[in-house]
Design an enzyme around this catalytic site. Structure first.
Site, PDB file in Angstrom:
ATOM      1  N   GLU A  87      19.229  19.837  -5.166  1.00  0.00           N
ATOM      2  CA  GLU A  87      19.150  21.218  -5.626  1.00  0.00           C
ATOM      3  C   GLU A  87      20.546  21.700  -6.029  1.00  0.00           C
ATOM      4  OE1 GLU A  87      17.108  23.423  -2.560  1.00  0.00           O
ATOM      5  OE2 GLU A  87      15.560  21.892  -2.457  1.00  0.00           O
ATOM      6  N   CYS A 112      24.548  19.056  10.728  1.00  0.00           N
ATOM      7  CA  CYS A 112      24.779  20.362  11.365  1.00  0.00           C
ATOM      8  C   CYS A 112      23.412  20.968  11.703  1.00  0.00           C
ATOM      9  CB  CYS A 112      25.542  21.286  10.418  1.00  0.00           C
ATOM     10  SG  CYS A 112      27.077  20.563   9.818  1.00  0.00           S
ATOM     11  N   CYS A 344      23.055  29.783   1.439  1.00  0.00           N
ATOM     12  CA  CYS A 344      23.822  28.822   2.230  1.00  0.00           C
ATOM     13  C   CYS A 344      22.989  28.265   3.391  1.00  0.00           C
ATOM     14  CB  CYS A 344      25.042  29.554   2.762  1.00  0.00           C
ATOM     15  SG  CYS A 344      26.041  28.555   3.833  1.00  0.00           S
TER      16      CYS A 344
HETATM   17  S1  SF4 Z   1      25.323  20.148   3.892  1.00  0.00           S
HETATM   18 FE1  SF4 Z   1      27.163  21.028   4.892  1.00  0.00          FE
HETATM   19  S2  SF4 Z   1      26.356  22.393   6.497  1.00  0.00           S
HETATM   20 FE2  SF4 Z   1      24.669  21.042   5.845  1.00  0.00          FE
HETATM   21  S3  SF4 Z   1      24.693  19.310   7.295  1.00  0.00           S
HETATM   22 FE3  SF4 Z   1      25.939  18.717   5.527  1.00  0.00          FE
HETATM   23  S4  SF4 Z   1      28.050  19.322   6.074  1.00  0.00           S
HETATM   24 FE4  SF4 Z   1      26.673  20.394   7.491  1.00  0.00          FE
END
Ligand code: SF4
Length: 353
Positions: A87, A112, A344
């Site tokens: 995306e 995360c 986000c």
């Molecule tokens: S995209 Fe960014 S916030 Fe999501 S798991 Fe990966 S490092 Fe962490």
């Protein structure tokens, strides 16, 4: 067939050999205008267009879905050649300005706990063409260059490398993509308007400081309480905060500018006075601004057996005040794109058909 879209001009010239360099420049400029078919490259002889079609492809991915939020955010679901879906998001800023948010990996290995992408696991790194193509697709959505027009980036004022994936785990490919996007002979997008966000890969930060490109840097910190961060962001186990801070100091020593410390605020988890004090301690000696991002809901994400929740307005106010009293500069990010799960931490809701 080899894909031309992500090749810096020197590599494109080599790939097209024995064609003369001026042909490579013509094709590079067509791609920069968003022309992704040899058939539309009208200053190339017809016979050459046919020959090129047999040897190369211009573009490797396709826009499979487009979602538009009431606040103007556009989220694209893009199918890669191997059928993975990523995306990319166009965020509406103040006035006419837009920000293009690009992905660097399909899925993410960092895991995360508050991030939808992290819950998907890691599929693969994106190649330079797949990164450049996201920019071209978003630019078209923003009303930038269209086939046959001049090269223009329309209303896109900023690029953030904050989409799916950890960019510093795919730095070599990202570097090549950004060389294309910022080339003055092509898209000419200023590097000073590009921000890369990392979860804290020290070696990558040092590599970026040593070899560029000279971008703005953001650290997704979330909390500077080390033990809590290990549970929220498992990368902390192998990337201790002291080492990350050393890398950030090195980045600034080598001429890097102010660093944004991003904190996704999770209701009842990382908005305590200990979190505020640890954040201030982490920032000490660095030139930073703290960006607070109230968590954008994603169903099914849990922390230690409990569903994650948004912080209350009071919690956000109180945490902001504590940080300011500790002498930190604090900003807050607007909640753009929630209506299309494009904010986000929400990327990864779309799946290939
Ligand atoms: S995209 Fe960014 S916030 Fe999501 S798991 Fe990966 S490092 Fe962490």
């Amino acid at each position: 067939m080899p894909v031309l879209c992500g090749l810096p001009l020197a590599e494109l010239t080599q790939a097209l050999a024995p064609l003369p360099r001026f042909r490579a420049v013509q094709i590079f400029k067509w791609i920069a205008r968003g022309v992704l078919s040899f058939d539309l490259m009208s200053d190339l002889p017809l016979s050459l267009r046919e020959e090129l079609k047999g040897r190369f492809t211009v573009c490797s991915s396709v826009v499979a879905e487009r979602h538009i939020d009431n606040d103007g955010t556009v989220k694209l679901g893009i199918d890669l050649a191997n059928s993975a879906r990523i995306e990319a998001v166009l965020l509406a800023d103040a006035g006419e300005r837009r920000t293009a948010c690009l992905s660097t990996q399909a899925g993410c290995p960092a895991g995360c706990v508050f991030c939808k992408t992290g819950s998907l696991g890691f599929m693969r790194n994106l190649n330079p063409a797949e990164i450049v193509e996201q920019f071209l697709f978003l630019r078209e959505a923003a009303g930038g260059s269209i086939a046959g027009g001049s090269i223009a980036n329309g209303s896109i004022a900023n690029i953030v490398i904050m989409g799916m994936g950890e960019p510093l785990l795919n730095l070599a490919e990202l570097r090549r993509a950004l060389a294309v996007i910022s080339d003055p002979q092509g898209m000419n997008f200023s590097k000073r308007r590009i921000t890369l966000s990392t979860c804290g890969i020290s070696e990558g930060i040092i590599d970026l400081a040593d070899k560029g490109p000279n971008l703005c840097l953001a650290l997704s910190l979330t909390t500077a309480c080390e033990e809590k961060r290990k549970r929220l962001m498992p990368v902390t186990t192998t990337q201790p905060l002291a080492r990350v801070k050393e890398a950030l100091a090195y980045f600034q020593c080598k001429g890097g500018g102010r660093i944004t410390l991003e904190a996704v605020l999770l209701g009842g988890i990382n908005t305590t006075s200990e979190d505020a004090a640890a954040l201030a301690e982490f920032a000490r000696g660095l030139d930073t601004v703290v960006n607070l991002i109230p968590w954008n809901p994603v169903q099914g994400l849990v922390f230690e057996g409990k569903a994650l929740k948004e912080p209350s307005a009071r919690e956000v106010e109180s945490f902001t005040r504590q940080l300011e009293e500790l002498g930190l500069k604090v900003t807050r990010r607007y909640r753009k794109g929630r209506g299309v799960m494009g904010a986000c931490g929400q990327l990864g809701q779309l799946s290939p058909t």
